[in-house]
Design a protein around this motif. Structure first.
Motif, PDB file in Angstrom:
ATOM      1  N   PRO A 197      -1.962  -6.754   7.541  1.00 43.81           N
ATOM      2  CA  PRO A 197      -1.868  -5.062   7.561  1.00 43.81           C
ATOM      3  C   PRO A 197      -0.575  -4.923   6.905  1.00 43.81           C
ATOM      4  O   PRO A 197       0.415  -5.630   6.813  1.00 43.81           O
ATOM      5  CB  PRO A 197      -1.851  -4.919   9.198  1.00 43.81           C
ATOM      6  N   ASP A 198      -0.636  -3.557   6.471  1.00 39.71           N
ATOM      7  CA  ASP A 198       0.658  -2.926   5.847  1.00 39.71           C
ATOM      8  C   ASP A 198       1.960  -3.126   6.797  1.00 39.71           C
ATOM      9  O   ASP A 198       1.617  -2.473   7.920  1.00 39.71           O
ATOM     10  CB  ASP A 198       0.480  -1.569   5.425  1.00 39.71           C
ATOM     11  N   PRO A 199       2.991  -3.732   6.347  1.00 44.44           N
ATOM     12  CA  PRO A 199       4.018  -3.936   7.101  1.00 44.44           C
ATOM     13  C   PRO A 199       4.794  -2.353   7.130  1.00 44.44           C
ATOM     14  O   PRO A 199       6.001  -2.412   8.134  1.00 44.44           O
ATOM     15  CB  PRO A 199       4.799  -4.717   6.611  1.00 44.44           C
ATOM     16  N   GLY A 200       4.557  -1.331   6.405  1.00 45.35           N
ATOM     17  CA  GLY A 200       5.090  -0.124   6.396  1.00 45.35           C
ATOM     18  C   GLY A 200       4.635   0.715   7.558  1.00 45.35           C
ATOM     19  O   GLY A 200       4.018   0.251   8.553  1.00 45.35           O
ATOM     20  N   THR A 201       4.840   2.010   7.319  1.00 50.96           N
ATOM     21  CA  THR A 201       4.779   2.815   8.568  1.00 50.96           C
ATOM     22  C   THR A 201       3.358   3.745   8.407  1.00 50.96           C
ATOM     23  O   THR A 201       3.210   4.624   9.165  1.00 50.96           O
ATOM     24  CB  THR A 201       5.822   3.942   8.812  1.00 50.96           C
ATOM     25  N   ALA A 237      15.413  -5.221   6.596  1.00 51.93           N
ATOM     26  CA  ALA A 237      14.283  -4.416   6.535  1.00 51.93           C
ATOM     27  C   ALA A 237      13.833  -3.631   5.303  1.00 51.93           C
ATOM     28  O   ALA A 237      12.659  -3.221   5.043  1.00 51.93           O
ATOM     29  CB  ALA A 237      14.329  -3.320   7.703  1.00 51.93           C
ATOM     30  N   ASP A 238      14.715  -3.413   4.597  1.00 46.78           N
ATOM     31  CA  ASP A 238      14.522  -2.581   3.425  1.00 46.78           C
ATOM     32  C   ASP A 238      13.880  -3.265   2.354  1.00 46.78           C
ATOM     33  O   ASP A 238      12.943  -2.839   1.370  1.00 46.78           O
ATOM     34  CB  ASP A 238      15.698  -2.327   2.519  1.00 46.78           C
ATOM     35  N   GLN A 239      13.736  -4.709   2.587  1.00 48.21           N
ATOM     36  CA  GLN A 239      12.777  -5.587   1.773  1.00 48.21           C
ATOM     37  C   GLN A 239      11.501  -5.969   2.358  1.00 48.21           C
ATOM     38  O   GLN A 239      10.969  -6.940   1.944  1.00 48.21           O
ATOM     39  CB  GLN A 239      13.379  -6.719   1.159  1.00 48.21           C
ATOM     40  N   ALA A 240      11.177  -5.374   3.195  1.00 49.48           N
ATOM     41  CA  ALA A 240       9.741  -5.579   3.897  1.00 49.48           C
ATOM     42  C   ALA A 240       8.438  -5.816   3.220  1.00 49.48           C
ATOM     43  O   ALA A 240       7.750  -6.645   3.792  1.00 49.48           O
ATOM     44  CB  ALA A 240       9.576  -4.375   5.251  1.00 49.48           C
ATOM     45  N   GLY A 252      10.616  -4.777  10.172  1.00 47.96           N
ATOM     46  CA  GLY A 252      10.673  -4.730   8.812  1.00 47.96           C
ATOM     47  C   GLY A 252      10.764  -6.236   8.278  1.00 47.96           C
ATOM     48  O   GLY A 252      10.710  -6.713   7.345  1.00 47.96           O
ATOM     49  N   CYS A 253      11.195  -7.237   9.374  1.00 42.37           N
ATOM     50  CA  CYS A 253      11.468  -8.640   8.865  1.00 42.37           C
ATOM     51  C   CYS A 253      11.199  -9.422  10.172  1.00 42.37           C
ATOM     52  O   CYS A 253      11.170  -8.938  11.360  1.00 42.37           O
ATOM     53  CB  CYS A 253      12.851  -8.917   8.278  1.00 42.37           C
ATOM     54  N   LEU A 254      11.075 -10.683   9.983  1.00 38.61           N
ATOM     55  CA  LEU A 254      11.247 -11.784  11.116  1.00 38.61           C
ATOM     56  C   LEU A 254      12.697 -12.112  11.203  1.00 38.61           C
ATOM     57  O   LEU A 254      13.141 -12.671  10.421  1.00 38.61           O
ATOM     58  CB  LEU A 254      10.367 -12.951  10.956  1.00 38.61           C
ATOM     59  N   ASP A 255      13.313 -11.886  12.345  1.00 34.35           N
ATOM     60  CA  ASP A 255      14.853 -11.941  12.520  1.00 34.35           C
ATOM     61  C   ASP A 255      15.285 -13.156  12.574  1.00 34.35           C
ATOM     62  O   ASP A 255      14.540 -14.168  12.989  1.00 34.35           O
ATOM     63  CB  ASP A 255      15.432 -11.124  13.465  1.00 34.35           C
ATOM     64  N   ALA A 273       8.612  -9.086   5.915  1.00 29.82           N
ATOM     65  CA  ALA A 273       7.291  -8.923   6.797  1.00 29.82           C
ATOM     66  C   ALA A 273       6.136  -9.266   5.897  1.00 29.82           C
ATOM     67  O   ALA A 273       5.390  -9.953   6.302  1.00 29.82           O
ATOM     68  CB  ALA A 273       7.408  -7.367   7.468  1.00 29.82           C
ATOM     69  N   ARG A 274       6.170  -8.617   4.917  1.00 29.91           N
ATOM     70  CA  ARG A 274       4.667  -8.888   4.253  1.00 29.91           C
ATOM     71  C   ARG A 274       4.471 -10.385   3.634  1.00 29.91           C
ATOM     72  O   ARG A 274       3.653 -10.977   3.597  1.00 29.91           O
ATOM     73  CB  ARG A 274       4.563  -7.862   3.101  1.00 29.91           C
ATOM     74  N   MET A 275       5.666 -10.802   3.197  1.00 32.88           N
ATOM     75  CA  MET A 275       5.790 -11.995   2.569  1.00 32.88           C
ATOM     76  C   MET A 275       5.399 -13.255   3.721  1.00 32.88           C
ATOM     77  O   MET A 275       4.603 -14.083   3.629  1.00 32.88           O
ATOM     78  CB  MET A 275       6.919 -12.564   1.988  1.00 32.88           C
ATOM     79  N   HIS A 276       6.018 -12.890   4.782  1.00 30.96           N
ATOM     80  CA  HIS A 276       5.925 -13.966   5.862  1.00 30.96           C
ATOM     81  C   HIS A 276       4.313 -13.810   6.551  1.00 30.96           C
ATOM     82  O   HIS A 276       3.934 -14.811   6.887  1.00 30.96           O
ATOM     83  CB  HIS A 276       6.942 -13.781   7.090  1.00 30.96           C
ATOM     84  N   SER A 277       3.907 -12.671   6.616  1.00 32.39           N
ATOM     85  CA  SER A 277       2.548 -12.458   6.951  1.00 32.39           C
ATOM     86  C   SER A 277       1.642 -13.084   6.052  1.00 32.39           C
ATOM     87  O   SER A 277       0.749 -13.739   6.468  1.00 32.39           O
ATOM     88  CB  SER A 277       2.214 -10.838   7.132  1.00 32.39           C
TER      89      SER A 277
END
Length: 597
Positions: free
Chosen positions: A20-24, A292-295, A388-391, A439-443
């Protein structure tokens, strides 16, 4: 030194984007659901309760319909009780009986000599007896999903580790002895350590490296320059130490899940420094630590604006020469994808490929699979949607849980009850210098590669076309490590199933990191090595293991010799970044991205 243009814009490969889209964006109802699930994921530290309940429901339902198995477990419990009773009676009589239950090889919690004396030996044996019964109870049975049986065993082990008698000061003879020797000072010092760790866990403050382990001085200290930079990585070129070098340079592609300098630790165990001294021109990718800016960064971004951008830059700095390329861990997986695409598209700039503890098939990816199913991945995706990311702590928690008895409980006992401070090493300092995952890359990685295993199944597409590992025809040097929990060597070995080219496979002792850091002179090191000619028949990993000769010492010289064998000879060292000076100066190694926290 020059800073090249960033090249192609960040690209979206919709064929590999399953998450799914990691955005809002999305419907308000969908956003409401995701927010609710994300809040639950944060409360459970990213662990899906559904996965846990489904595991135990599967186990319990199959056990309930297996009366024979139930009787077997009752009998097993009775035998364990009899063994324990006999052992206790002999202890009470003053003899020294042989313990009926043994600890696992890697379990060091009961190594103190105090555990050999009553009553501690009885408590230890009672714990091991319980552990033995639950191991039998959660063994696979007809009908239960094998993965659920493994998860049940893992979860039971986690629960039992929590209540081990070694964890409590009143039942651990080593803690009692230390308290009597120091008059309780160990508990006071341990309390200070606990307060320090608790504060760090709450604030998530990034600690500076301890004295003697500073980046650029003690670690990541091989001389070099950042010769290229874009928004995703810095490219480091290391200064030559020999009058001539092999004509083909080496490019390292480390995993983005770690800082690159595990390959350039202290002077004595730096793979980078070793290869430079062997007469190679070495380049290193140093990834950003995303926020999170690079989500929305994708796997395709890491391939296109990472690996391919680095190859493009090196091709300008060392024109007319092919490149030896080396991928470590997830960097090796990404490298395999990039190499297959290059071969497919007629790009012949690679001289060879080295994969270190890197998997291209994830069907047998070790204990990490215990954390991966659809529910768990969806839980992590919702958490990353919120953040926005996996911390960093969420990432580190997964790896420490795999070896909880050692990395969590044994450390807690040593630090909080024995009052011992953690002594830093270059590897532990690096290990604590954690990174985040976009977020997107890790997903995409979790779903497309780990969960759905698309790469080896022929369902992973790049630029609208499926990637085929069999397209790779350049020589390959593949390294697995015997006790790897992250990339089990038999899983790494599967590269032989999916490629037909010339391939040398090396199996070295040690784990995921320690086995790779096997510099010459390292004590108690050995490895196996064998060569497969192009288009040779397949042999199983067990057959390979039996037939491959054990060689003593480090495998690094074998790698260096193999690289030289696949090089075209020596040449004058290339200029740093292709030219001596540039008005637009970039920093010396280790660069700036490695310092991002």
């Amino acid at each position: 030194m020059t800073e090249l243009p960033p090249g192609k814009p960040i690209a979206e490969d919709k064929t590999t984007r399953a998450a799914p889209d990691p955005g809002t964006g999305g419907h308000p109802y969908e956003k409401l659901d995701r927010a609710m699930r994300a809040a639950m994921a944060r409360a459970t530290a990213g662990v899906s309760p559904h996965s846990i309940m489904a595991t135990w429901m599967d186990w319990a339902l199959h056990l309930s319909r297996s009366p024979g198995r139930q009787f077997e477990l009752v009998e097993h419990a009775a035998k364990n009780t009899a063994k324990l009773s006999e052992y206790a009676s002999k202890l009470a009589a003053g003899s020294k009986p042989t313990p009926p239950f043994e600890t696992r090889t890697q379990d060091h919690r009961f190594s103190d000599k105090g555990w050999q004396k009553a009553p501690f030996s009885l408590w230890q044996q009672a714990f091991l007896s319980t552990q033995d019964w639950w191991q039998a109870a959660t063994d696979s049975m007809p009908g239960i999903a094998p993965r659920d049986a493994e998860r049940a065993q893992f979860q039971v082990r986690q629960a039992l580790d929590l209540v081990s008698p070694s964890n409590f000061p009143w039942s651990n003879p080593e803690i009692i002895r230390r308290t009597m020797q120091t008059g309780g000072r160990n508990l006071i010092e341990g309390s200070a350590h606990f307060l320090e760790d608790f504060t760090h866990a709450v604030t998530q403050k990034h600690d500076l490296p301890p004295k003697g382990y500073e980046l650029g001085t003690d670690l990541a200290a091989t001389p070099g320059k950042v010769v290229y930079r874009n928004a995703l990585f810095e490219l480091i070129q290391y200064a030559p130490t020999t009058n001539s070098v092999q004509a083909e340079p080496i490019l390292f592609v480390p995993a983005w899940i770690m800082k690159y300098y595990v390959l350039d630790l202290s002077t004595e165990n730096s793979m980078v420094s070793y290869l430079v001294d062997q007469g190679f021109t070495v380049f290193m990718i140093s990834w950003i630590n995303p926020t999170a800016d690079q989500a929305d960064l994708s796997l395709e971004d890491y391939r296109l604006n990472g690996v391919m951008a680095a190859i493009d830059a090196i091709s300008k700095f060392v024109p007319g020469q092919k490149i030896h390329i080396n991928g470590y861990c997830l960097g090796g997986t990404l490298l395999a994808i990039a190499a297959a695409v290059m071969q497919r598209d007629g790009d012949d700039r690679l001289a060879s490929i080295t994969l270190m503890a890197a998997q291209v098939d994830f069907a047998e990816a070790g204990e990490l699979l215990l954390f991966i199913d659809d529910s768990q991945v969806a839980f992590v995706e919702d958490l990353m949607w919120l953040q926005g990311c996996l911390d960093r702590p969420q990432m580190a928690r997964t790896f420490t849980t795999i070896r909880a008895e050692d990395l969590i409980y044994a450390r807690a006992v040593r630090r909080y009850f024995l009052g011992e401070a953690d002594l830093p090493t270059d590897l532990t300092v690096w290990n604590n210098d954690t990174t985040r995952m976009p977020a997107r890359m890790h997903s995409e990685y979790l779903r497309g590669l780990f969960l759905e295993n698309r790469l080896s199944a022929g369902r992973f597409a790049v630029e609208g076309r499926v990637v085929a590992l069999k397209d790779i025809r350049v020589p390959m040097f593949v390294v697995g490590t015997e006790s790897d929990h992250i990339a089990p060597w038999r899983s790494v070995y599967k590269i032989r199933l999916f490629t037909d080219g010339d391939l040398t496979f090396v199996l070295t002792n040690g784990g995921h990191n320690g086995g790779i850091l096997s510099e010459p002179g390292h004590k108690n090191r050995h490895y196996r090595q064998d060569h497969r000619a192009a288009d040779a028949l397949y042999i199983s990993p067990d057959e390979w293991f039996e037939n491959a000769k054990v060689r003593q010492g480090s495998w690094w010289p074998a790698m260096a010799d193999w690289l030289k064998l696949h090089s075209t000879g020596e040449a004058k060292p290339p200029l740093m970044g292709g030219e001596r000076r540039s008005a637009n100066k970039l920093p010396d190694a280790p660069g700036s991205y490695v310092h991002q926290t």
